[in-house]
Motif scaffolding. Sequence first.
Motif, PDB file in Angstrom:
ATOM      1  N   ALA A 173       0.859  -1.424   0.167  1.00  0.00           N
ATOM      2  CA  ALA A 173      -0.033   0.062   0.076  1.00  0.00           C
ATOM      3  C   ALA A 173       0.980   1.475   0.050  1.00  0.00           C
ATOM      4  CB  ALA A 173      -1.004   0.022   1.224  1.00  0.00           C
ATOM      5  N   VAL A 174       1.933   1.309   0.742  1.00  0.00           N
ATOM      6  CA  VAL A 174       2.668   2.460   0.914  1.00  0.00           C
ATOM      7  C   VAL A 174       3.608   2.690  -0.333  1.00  0.00           C
ATOM      8  CG1 VAL A 174       2.666   2.692   3.393  1.00  0.00           C
ATOM      9  CG2 VAL A 174       4.766   1.669   2.332  1.00  0.00           C
ATOM     10  N   GLN A 175       4.027   1.360  -0.909  1.00  0.00           N
ATOM     11  CA  GLN A 175       4.732   1.394  -2.233  1.00  0.00           C
ATOM     12  C   GLN A 175       3.859   2.034  -3.209  1.00  0.00           C
ATOM     13  OE1 GLN A 175       7.069  -2.046  -3.772  1.00  0.00           O
ATOM     14  NE2 GLN A 175       5.419  -2.351  -4.905  1.00  0.00           N
ATOM     15  N   ASP A 176       2.393   1.661  -3.410  1.00  0.00           N
ATOM     16  CA  ASP A 176       1.482   2.332  -4.299  1.00  0.00           C
ATOM     17  C   ASP A 176       1.489   3.894  -3.991  1.00  0.00           C
ATOM     18  OD1 ASP A 176       1.471  -0.216  -5.641  1.00  0.00           O
ATOM     19  OD2 ASP A 176      -0.737  -0.583  -4.843  1.00  0.00           O
ATOM     20  N   GLY A 177       1.430   4.238  -2.668  1.00  0.00           N
ATOM     21  CA  GLY A 177       1.217   5.467  -2.442  1.00  0.00           C
ATOM     22  C   GLY A 177       2.567   6.576  -2.735  1.00  0.00           C
ATOM     23  N   GLY A 178       3.656   5.812  -3.211  1.00  0.00           N
ATOM     24  CA  GLY A 178       4.645   6.638  -3.542  1.00  0.00           C
ATOM     25  C   GLY A 178       5.973   6.413  -2.752  1.00  0.00           C
ATOM     26  N   ALA A 179       5.870   5.485  -1.641  1.00  0.00           N
ATOM     27  CA  ALA A 179       7.232   5.485  -0.706  1.00  0.00           C
ATOM     28  C   ALA A 179       8.222   4.955  -1.711  1.00  0.00           C
ATOM     29  CB  ALA A 179       6.956   4.777   0.538  1.00  0.00           C
ATOM     30  N   ASP A 180       9.505   5.429  -1.243  1.00  0.00           N
ATOM     31  CA  ASP A 180      10.574   5.065  -2.073  1.00  0.00           C
ATOM     32  C   ASP A 180      11.228   3.846  -1.630  1.00  0.00           C
ATOM     33  OD1 ASP A 180      11.138   7.303  -3.919  1.00  0.00           O
ATOM     34  OD2 ASP A 180      10.684   8.346  -2.080  1.00  0.00           O
ATOM     35  N   ALA A 181      10.897   3.529  -0.242  1.00  0.00           N
ATOM     36  CA  ALA A 181      11.915   2.444   0.726  1.00  0.00           C
ATOM     37  C   ALA A 181      10.682   2.150   1.785  1.00  0.00           C
ATOM     38  CB  ALA A 181      13.094   2.818   1.224  1.00  0.00           C
ATOM     39  N   VAL A 182      10.890   1.013   2.415  1.00  0.00           N
ATOM     40  CA  VAL A 182      10.039   0.830   3.774  1.00  0.00           C
ATOM     41  C   VAL A 182      11.295   0.490   4.885  1.00  0.00           C
ATOM     42  CG1 VAL A 182       7.931   0.059   2.981  1.00  0.00           C
ATOM     43  CG2 VAL A 182       9.836  -1.753   3.320  1.00  0.00           C
ATOM     44  N   SER A 183      11.059   0.887   5.948  1.00  0.00           N
ATOM     45  CA  SER A 183      12.053   0.988   7.028  1.00  0.00           C
ATOM     46  C   SER A 183      11.233  -0.244   7.821  1.00  0.00           C
ATOM     47  CB  SER A 183      12.322   1.837   7.791  1.00  0.00           C
ATOM     48  OG  SER A 183      12.957   2.845   7.029  1.00  0.00           O
ATOM     49  N   ALA A 184      11.751  -1.545   8.139  1.00  0.00           N
ATOM     50  CA  ALA A 184      11.153  -2.433   8.869  1.00  0.00           C
ATOM     51  C   ALA A 184      11.900  -3.343   9.625  1.00  0.00           C
ATOM     52  CB  ALA A 184      10.180  -3.437   7.789  1.00  0.00           C
ATOM     53  N   ILE A 185      11.743  -3.416  11.145  1.00  0.00           N
ATOM     54  CA  ILE A 185      10.350  -2.960  11.557  1.00  0.00           C
ATOM     55  C   ILE A 185      10.302  -2.266  12.930  1.00  0.00           C
ATOM     56  CG2 ILE A 185       8.826  -5.426  11.169  1.00  0.00           C
ATOM     57  CD1 ILE A 185      10.065  -6.096  13.861  1.00  0.00           C
ATOM     58  N   ASN A 186       9.355  -1.572  13.103  1.00  0.00           N
ATOM     59  CA  ASN A 186       9.187  -0.881  14.474  1.00  0.00           C
ATOM     60  C   ASN A 186       9.014  -1.990  15.623  1.00  0.00           C
ATOM     61  OD1 ASN A 186       8.968   1.205  16.371  1.00  0.00           O
ATOM     62  ND2 ASN A 186       8.105   2.550  14.894  1.00  0.00           N
ATOM     63  N   THR A 187       8.889  -1.500  16.856  1.00  0.00           N
ATOM     64  CA  THR A 187       8.635  -2.532  17.810  1.00  0.00           C
ATOM     65  C   THR A 187       7.477  -3.223  18.077  1.00  0.00           C
ATOM     66  OG1 THR A 187       8.133  -0.584  19.184  1.00  0.00           O
ATOM     67  CG2 THR A 187      10.372  -0.949  19.348  1.00  0.00           C
ATOM     68  N   PHE A 188       7.553  -4.342  18.685  1.00  0.00           N
ATOM     69  CA  PHE A 188       6.512  -5.421  18.788  1.00  0.00           C
ATOM     70  C   PHE A 188       5.839  -4.855  20.014  1.00  0.00           C
ATOM     71  CE2 PHE A 188       8.570  -8.122  16.050  1.00  0.00           C
ATOM     72  CZ  PHE A 188       7.767  -8.900  15.255  1.00  0.00           C
ATOM     73  N   VAL A 189       4.407  -4.832  20.230  1.00  0.00           N
ATOM     74  CA  VAL A 189       3.647  -4.656  21.542  1.00  0.00           C
ATOM     75  C   VAL A 189       3.972  -5.568  22.528  1.00  0.00           C
ATOM     76  CG1 VAL A 189       1.766  -4.368  22.415  1.00  0.00           C
ATOM     77  CG2 VAL A 189       2.048  -3.055  20.386  1.00  0.00           C
ATOM     78  N   GLY A 190       4.419  -5.353  23.497  1.00  0.00           N
ATOM     79  CA  GLY A 190       4.611  -6.248  24.588  1.00  0.00           C
ATOM     80  C   GLY A 190       4.406  -5.604  26.060  1.00  0.00           C
ATOM     81  N   MET A 191       4.438  -6.298  26.980  1.00  0.00           N
ATOM     82  CA  MET A 191       4.134  -5.912  28.380  1.00  0.00           C
ATOM     83  C   MET A 191       4.883  -6.808  29.702  1.00  0.00           C
ATOM     84  SD  MET A 191       0.107  -6.647  29.362  1.00  0.00           S
ATOM     85  CE  MET A 191       0.269  -6.537  30.932  1.00  0.00           C
ATOM     86  N   SER A 192       5.178  -6.169  30.622  1.00  0.00           N
ATOM     87  CA  SER A 192       5.970  -6.931  31.911  1.00  0.00           C
ATOM     88  C   SER A 192       5.264  -6.350  33.042  1.00  0.00           C
ATOM     89  CB  SER A 192       7.133  -6.475  31.590  1.00  0.00           C
ATOM     90  OG  SER A 192       8.214  -7.040  32.637  1.00  0.00           O
ATOM     91  N   ILE A 193       5.023  -7.252  33.951  1.00  0.00           N
ATOM     92  CA  ILE A 193       4.420  -7.080  35.183  1.00  0.00           C
ATOM     93  C   ILE A 193       5.315  -7.396  36.358  1.00  0.00           C
ATOM     94  CG2 ILE A 193       2.624  -7.866  36.700  1.00  0.00           C
ATOM     95  CD1 ILE A 193       0.912  -8.552  34.220  1.00  0.00           C
ATOM     96  N   ASP A 194       5.556  -6.381  37.244  1.00  0.00           N
ATOM     97  CA  ASP A 194       6.382  -6.840  38.427  1.00  0.00           C
ATOM     98  C   ASP A 194       5.252  -7.551  39.487  1.00  0.00           C
ATOM     99  OD1 ASP A 194       7.177  -6.678  41.050  1.00  0.00           O
ATOM    100  OD2 ASP A 194       8.025  -4.477  40.775  1.00  0.00           O
ATOM    101  N   VAL A 195       5.758  -8.906  39.593  1.00  0.00           N
ATOM    102  CA  VAL A 195       5.093  -9.707  40.366  1.00  0.00           C
ATOM    103  C   VAL A 195       4.976  -9.394  41.840  1.00  0.00           C
ATOM    104  CG1 VAL A 195       5.215 -11.753  38.545  1.00  0.00           C
ATOM    105  CG2 VAL A 195       6.987 -11.528  40.588  1.00  0.00           C
ATOM    106  N   ARG A 196       5.802  -8.602  42.417  1.00  0.00           N
ATOM    107  CA  ARG A 196       5.305  -8.328  43.844  1.00  0.00           C
ATOM    108  C   ARG A 196       4.473  -7.327  44.017  1.00  0.00           C
ATOM    109  NH1 ARG A 196      10.036  -5.609  44.625  1.00  0.00           N
ATOM    110  NH2 ARG A 196      10.394  -5.546  42.656  1.00  0.00           N
ATOM    111  N   THR A 197       4.338  -6.385  43.138  1.00  0.00           N
ATOM    112  CA  THR A 197       3.260  -5.421  43.153  1.00  0.00           C
ATOM    113  C   THR A 197       1.862  -5.514  42.557  1.00  0.00           C
ATOM    114  OG1 THR A 197       4.269  -3.962  41.535  1.00  0.00           O
ATOM    115  CG2 THR A 197       5.489  -3.795  43.716  1.00  0.00           C
ATOM    116  N   ARG A 198       2.234  -6.478  41.479  1.00  0.00           N
ATOM    117  CA  ARG A 198       1.078  -6.678  40.454  1.00  0.00           C
ATOM    118  C   ARG A 198       0.805  -5.461  39.609  1.00  0.00           C
ATOM    119  NH1 ARG A 198      -3.291 -11.093  43.051  1.00  0.00           N
ATOM    120  NH2 ARG A 198      -1.636 -11.917  44.471  1.00  0.00           N
TER     121      ARG A 198
END
Length: 305
Positions: free
Chosen positions: A179-204
């Motif tokens: 889609a971005v190629q069709d929109g006129g982008a000259d290159a793609v930068s891949a990838i940005n970060t993956f959504v993730g999470m972390s929990i402190d098990v002592r405090t929840r």
Amino acid sequence: MPDLTLEIAGLKLDNPVMVASGTFGYAREFESYMDLNRLGAIITKTVTLEPRPGNPPPRIAETPAGMLNSIGLPNVGVERFCSEKLPYLTALSTRIVVNVAGKTGEDFVRVVERLDSIERIDAFELNYSCPNVKQGGLSFSADPVLAQQVTRAVRQATRKPIFAKLTPNVTSISDIGLAVQDGGADAVSAINTFVGMSIDVRTRRPVLSTVTGGLSGPAIRPLALAKVYELCKRLDIPVIAIGGIMSAEDALEFFFAGAKAVQVGTANFVDPDAAIKIIDGLDHHCRVLGVDRFTELIGTLDTGL
Ligand code: RRO
């Protein structure tokens, strides 16, 4: 001496190693660690139309083999970027790529229009993929129609090369790439970060103030490699690979998969001159492999299939 030079989206680079947005400030922060002009290109921290304070702390957390961030796009806004940050960057001789984001497509266009007449800016990287902001951010690269519309609007605002930075948090990254190629982008930068999470098990309680954040570093490298490989197979425009690259060997994996250049991100926090070591390592590998021009290695993966 192996030839590490290449041309990407019309830009001539001395080598294929760039430093990734958000991991290298505005370059001055790293001047005591290296000759900045040795870098293939410097991608700035994202710039938006108005200044932003970013998210409340804690906004960084270590994870096994990686890092979670929820920085929230803090930056001084485009006007102060021009007066305070650009003079230093434009005095360098390497390529300068400004990473741009906005809450709306119109915001992207306005930032690019403001910067377009500055000759020393070599290209724009459009950040369609920040996982940590409520407005804009991921929505631009999760929807192919929107991603294409914004790319097309920016395309009309500049003749400089445009890199579209994609999120991996989608079902098909190559549909967005097309889609971005069709929109006129000259290159793609891949990838940005993956959504993730972390929990402190002592405090929840979540470790990050925003509960979820973006995961980067070696933990994501094999995931990034598969996304880059998919993009290289389906797109005609160059793919600039990002994702946990810590060494020249890591970078080579992405080149063999078809990437034309790489960006070094999280490694900069571990070893500020990681990118320089990777450039030297690529030179070394070309010699060992008996390759005169590094570009001969691109896309030479032998899948055995
Ligand atoms: O600033 C951030 O929180 C951020 C951005 Br703009 C981005 O593109 N990717 C990321 O992991 N964090």
